[in-house]
Design an enzyme around this catalytic site. Sequence first.
Site: not given
Length: 221
Positions: A61, A86, A157, A160, A183, A192
Amino acid sequence: MRFLFLVTLKRRDLARVLVIMRHPRKLPDVLSVEEAARLLEAAPGIKYKAALGVAYGAGLRVSEVAHLKVDDIDSTRMLIRVEQGKGRKDRNAMLSPQLLELLRLWWREGRRRGVMLPHGWLFPGRSCTDPISSRQLHRAVQEAAEVAGIRKRVSPHTLRHSFATHLLEQDVDIRVIQVLLGHSKLETTALYTKVSTRAIHAVAGPLDRLMALMEDKSPPG
C-alpha cells in the site's frame, strides 16, 4: 451513530430510522505488464522509480511504501518487512532480485546525495528525518502515467492491484496472494479473479460449446 443514539443520547426512536447505505463496489483499474513497465520507466527520478517499483513488485500500500526503513529490506532472506500495516499487523512481503537491485541503485544514489541516513527512512521526504508523503507518491504516479501515455486512472494503489492480478495470471495460488497483500479475508483477494483477463479467457463460453456441438452433428460433405 447507533451507539450515539442508543447509549449516549438514549434515543431509541432515532436509532430505529438509521439506514445502512452500501456503496457499489467497482472493479479496480489494472495495468498490463507492458503499461506497468512504461510507468516505472517514466518515473521522475530513481527514488520514485524505486518507490513505485516496491508498490508494484511487492504489492505494498502507498502508506506502507512511504514508511519503509532501510533496515526493513532483508536481502539475506529476500523479504521486505512491513511493520504495522493496515489493521496494525506486521507481515513479510516478497523481494525479487530485480527489485533488490533497483533498491540498491537508489540506496547508492541516496547515500551520494547525503539523504539516506543509517537506519533511517528508505524513501526520505523533503527532510531526511521525515518519510516521503503519500501525496508525493500519488503525484509521481500521475506524472509518470502522463509521460508514459497511459490514459487509465492511475494511482499508487493501481500498482498494488496490478501486482495481485498479474500474480493470479501466473497461476500463483490465491491464498499465497492473500498473505502477500496482507488481506484478512480471502473474499477481498478474490476480487482480482474478476479483473484477471487470463481467468476470463480460460473460460469456454456456452456459445463456443454450442457451435462445436453443432459442427459435430453436421452431416458429412
